[in-house]
Design a protein around this motif. Sequence first.
Motif, PDB file in Angstrom:
ATOM      1  N   GLU A 177      -7.635  -0.864  -0.494  1.00  0.00           N
ATOM      2  CA  GLU A 177      -7.120   0.435  -0.834  1.00  0.00           C
ATOM      3  C   GLU A 177      -8.407   1.279  -0.690  1.00  0.00           C
ATOM      4  OE1 GLU A 177      -5.123   3.928  -1.549  1.00  0.00           O
ATOM      5  OE2 GLU A 177      -4.294   1.917  -1.473  1.00  0.00           O
ATOM      6  N   ARG A 194      -1.525  -0.253  -2.848  1.00  0.00           N
ATOM      7  CA  ARG A 194      -1.173  -1.583  -1.904  1.00  0.00           C
ATOM      8  C   ARG A 194      -0.601  -2.739  -2.550  1.00  0.00           C
ATOM      9  NH1 ARG A 194      -2.530  -1.278   3.367  1.00  0.00           N
ATOM     10  NH2 ARG A 194      -3.784   0.244   4.079  1.00  0.00           N
ATOM     11  N   ALA A 242      -3.086  -5.820   5.214  1.00  0.00           N
ATOM     12  CA  ALA A 242      -3.093  -4.436   5.596  1.00  0.00           C
ATOM     13  C   ALA A 242      -2.511  -4.614   7.426  1.00  0.00           C
ATOM     14  CB  ALA A 242      -4.296  -3.371   5.837  1.00  0.00           C
ATOM     15  N   THR A 246      -6.407  -3.691  11.439  1.00  0.00           N
ATOM     16  CA  THR A 246      -5.636  -4.206  10.573  1.00  0.00           C
ATOM     17  C   THR A 246      -6.581  -5.207   9.694  1.00  0.00           C
ATOM     18  OG1 THR A 246      -5.509  -6.126  12.189  1.00  0.00           O
ATOM     19  CG2 THR A 246      -3.850  -4.503  12.030  1.00  0.00           C
ATOM     20  N   LEU A 306      -4.799  -0.131   8.136  1.00  0.00           N
ATOM     21  CA  LEU A 306      -5.577   0.942   7.518  1.00  0.00           C
ATOM     22  C   LEU A 306      -5.385   2.457   8.254  1.00  0.00           C
ATOM     23  CD1 LEU A 306      -8.875  -1.313   7.705  1.00  0.00           C
ATOM     24  CD2 LEU A 306      -7.223  -0.927   5.803  1.00  0.00           C
ATOM     25  N   ASP A 309       1.480  -4.638   4.097  1.00  0.00           N
ATOM     26  CA  ASP A 309       1.604  -3.297   4.013  1.00  0.00           C
ATOM     27  C   ASP A 309       1.034  -2.899   5.661  1.00  0.00           C
ATOM     28  OD1 ASP A 309       2.372  -1.496   2.084  1.00  0.00           O
ATOM     29  OD2 ASP A 309       0.200  -0.777   1.697  1.00  0.00           O
ATOM     30  N   GLY A 350      -9.084   1.124   3.373  1.00  0.00           N
ATOM     31  CA  GLY A 350      -8.017   2.247   3.959  1.00  0.00           C
ATOM     32  C   GLY A 350      -8.480   3.596   3.652  1.00  0.00           C
TER      33      GLY A 350
END
Length: 305
Positions: free
Chosen positions: A161, A229, A195, A177, A220, A217, A164
């Motif tokens: 998180e 996340r 991610a 990613t 980024l 998920d 990101g």
Amino acid sequence: NSPVRGRDGSVELIVHRVEDVTSFIRGREGGAAPDEGLGPRTANMDADLYIRARELQELNEWLRQAHARERETALTLQQSMLPASPPEQHPYAAVRYRPAVGSLNVCGDWYELTDLSDGRIAVAVGDVVGQGLEAACVMGQLRSALSAATRVTQGPAQAMEVLGRYARFVEGALAATAVQVVIDPVAHTVTYSCAGHPPPLLLQVQGAVEVLDQATDPPLGARSEDVPRPQAAIGYAPGATLVLYTDGLIERREEDIDVGLTRLIRSLARHRGLRPEPMADAILADLGVTGGPAADDTALVVIGL
């Protein structure tokens, strides 16, 4: 018309009359000498074309050398930013990196191994969109940011998180990613968060291969910050093997990526019982990534649990 890029980056356009070029070529095909039967204007063009051809040849060689220097610089920069991971420091891990060959499409893949203070081990791999020096610089920033976040957050979801959010302020980092796993050798668990990256694989002692895709998920910077996340965990028995990789290992042109993932799963199961170093080499051989020309970068991390 022939576009030519000068050494200062400017573009010039060399213009030749079509009828002059045609006359020149026909004269050559007929075996005429430069000054026999072609007329003074065409004879002059003969010399002009020769000079231009030499200039283009020299310019092409200069551009080839410039591209080679840029690629070498990008590779050197990437290698200097990636962890060395000497065997005595991480005897349980094997790392392989294969850069793309014959192009500037390098320096987007990265990996990171972090020993945490409580005895846990964090392992991450990622892939930056782009190529050359720009991708190498973005890769270095993301890797450093995740390494720092891992030491001050609780679990891979929080670390991802933070990464990101950071990626939103780094030019060229959006849509990158990454995946991180945290290994707890005491509890015998692997906790992970992804991610937009291909899922890690866990080879259990009994031979089953688990695809770690329960905490996936978007890449980024490509999701809402209001939604936390995801994070998932799975147990393992001592002797299991964990594999993280980038898409260059499994992705092939005109082939669905699931085909490559299945190929990797079968390779991992086939070489059950191997230690990380020989297993890493066996996987690369099975997947056709053995040091020859490759269309994309490939990073592979094999962890013995």
